[in-house]
Write an enzyme that holds these catalytic residues in place. Sequence first.
Site, PDB file in Angstrom:
ATOM      1  N   TYR A 267       0.844  -1.199   0.000  1.00 22.41           N
ATOM      2  CA  TYR A 267       0.000   0.000   0.000  1.00 22.41           C
ATOM      3  C   TYR A 267       0.873   1.241   0.000  1.00 22.41           C
ATOM      4  CZ  TYR A 267       0.981   0.556   5.014  1.00 22.41           C
ATOM      5  OH  TYR A 267       1.605   0.737   6.239  1.00 22.41           O
ATOM      6  N   CYS A 268       0.284   2.343  -0.441  1.00 20.76           N
ATOM      7  CA  CYS A 268       0.935   3.656  -0.420  1.00 20.76           C
ATOM      8  C   CYS A 268      -0.157   4.707  -0.280  1.00 20.76           C
ATOM      9  CB  CYS A 268       1.786   3.872  -1.664  1.00 20.76           C
ATOM     10  SG  CYS A 268       0.885   3.745  -3.226  1.00 20.76           S
ATOM     11  N   THR A 269       0.191   5.968  -0.414  1.00 23.37           N
ATOM     12  CA  THR A 269      -0.772   7.043  -0.164  1.00 23.37           C
ATOM     13  C   THR A 269      -1.917   7.045  -1.161  1.00 23.37           C
ATOM     14  OG1 THR A 269       1.003   8.401   0.742  1.00 23.37           O
ATOM     15  CG2 THR A 269      -1.043   9.532   0.155  1.00 23.37           C
ATOM     16  N   GLY A 271      -1.656   5.088  -4.448  1.00 28.61           N
ATOM     17  CA  GLY A 271      -1.705   3.884  -5.267  1.00 28.61           C
ATOM     18  C   GLY A 271      -0.656   3.768  -6.350  1.00 28.61           C
ATOM     19  N   VAL A 296      -4.183   4.642   0.695  1.00 30.08           N
ATOM     20  CA  VAL A 296      -4.687   4.806   2.060  1.00 30.08           C
ATOM     21  C   VAL A 296      -5.752   5.891   2.130  1.00 30.08           C
ATOM     22  CG1 VAL A 296      -4.039   5.327   4.438  1.00 30.08           C
ATOM     23  CG2 VAL A 296      -2.465   4.053   2.976  1.00 30.08           C
TER      24      VAL A 296
END
Length: 493
Positions: A267-269, A271, A296
């Site tokens: 996951y990241c901020t 995508g 997220v």
Amino acid sequence: SITQLLHAQVQPFSCCCSSSSLSTRGHHSTVVHAAAVPAAAAQIAEDAAAGGAAAVEDEQQPAGDWTVLNFYHLVDIADPDGVVLRHRSFISAQGLDSLCGRIYISAQGINCQAGGLRQHSEAYVSWVASQPEFAGLFHTLWPASGPMFPKLRLKHKPSLISLAGGMQAIPCTDAAMRATPLQPQQWQQKLAAAAAVNAAVEQGREAPSKRVVVMDLRNDYEWDAGHFDCAPRPQEEVFAETPGVGEAGVPSPLQGADPDNTEVMMYCTGGIRCDVYSALLRQKGFKNLYSLHGGVQHYLREAGNEHWRGSLFVFDGRMAINPVLEGQLQEDEGLPAAVPCQMCAEAPAALPHVNCANIDCNELFIACNACKTKYHGCCCEACQSAPRLLRPIKISGGNYGSWGNYADVDSLSPVIATGRRHEGRVARRARRREALQAKREAVLTQRKELRAAVKAAVRAADEAQAAQQAAQQAAAEAAAGAAAGTARQPVVA
């Protein structure tokens, strides 16, 4: 005692153990001679301690319905420069003059973190989505208190994200090469299942090969603000240091993992890092890859904060968000972080991050309000007396402006000019990273020594307890033998 050893705390990491230390993040830093600023620094410190108006900046934002716009789209583009010109022409023709931020276009797509008045943001993203190459565009629009970006940077950039070796050789525009995207609710369910499996592995009820890897593809300081359960803190300070194109290694959570069978959740901020990096991992042989669709920020908005700790770091003027807590916080109450204050290591930290008030340090850190006030907005005690320009304390976080906002330009500009080293940005960054790496290694050494001392103390205690039990058992056996011998003696008439 053992209890004291077990509860001993390593001193919080400080970025400023020497006068030459420099930040690895934030704004351009400038050296100021000691003779130029002691009075100003003392006055700022005094005002900060007293809670005066000069201690905290009060930034007034223009009125209007302001927004932050985020989207990306990975697709093959034959003429990136031509697409940039089309976007510039549309923004100019439609008068979208409030639109500011970063809009990067490459041969592999577009990446946008921008914002402006709502009608301008909506007009721009609607037009982008209508373009044939960007059909099916997914975007998020967030309310903001004002402009969150200083200017518009719309340009052709070969790599949409920073990654070692670039991303041109990564087949990220091929959806089959990217990780399987999970909607927020699907991610929530899979994360709960992963936690159960990993707990079974820890308890020995499942084989180690069954462990599910949950990987955070952000910078380490973003993890400090907030992260998912089961996701370890990235060992790399910034994502750009993650093993990239042409490098044989993999991120630390994947070291020793079986590419054929290990399930990897990333996951990241927003995508984009997951979509790009998962394609690289696919090239390295990993087959079971899953990513969080929309990142997220989309998860917190759609699924709440289950399995999430803290808040979300964002790269705009807000610096941190938590949609779950929207409207629930008291005035001037900071958003919760996932780690305690990085200065006292005890009190809860208040987001957003803040840059050190020492202009030559500029370290990005999180702390409790008490420590921010105690250290006058600096990241450590040394920065309070460093021969630098001290800026106003920022209790509520936020970005600093240029040095000229905090100093008498006429008296300080000659000193600042002579204090510069005239080195390039790349050289400065390399020097800063070397200094920070040395300090981190010292902290790790200190922690290893502490763990070794704790283990030795526990081992000594166990040995002492075992010896005591053996002595007690021997004494009991001797006493029992003596009693049995007495019972066998004949009775004399």
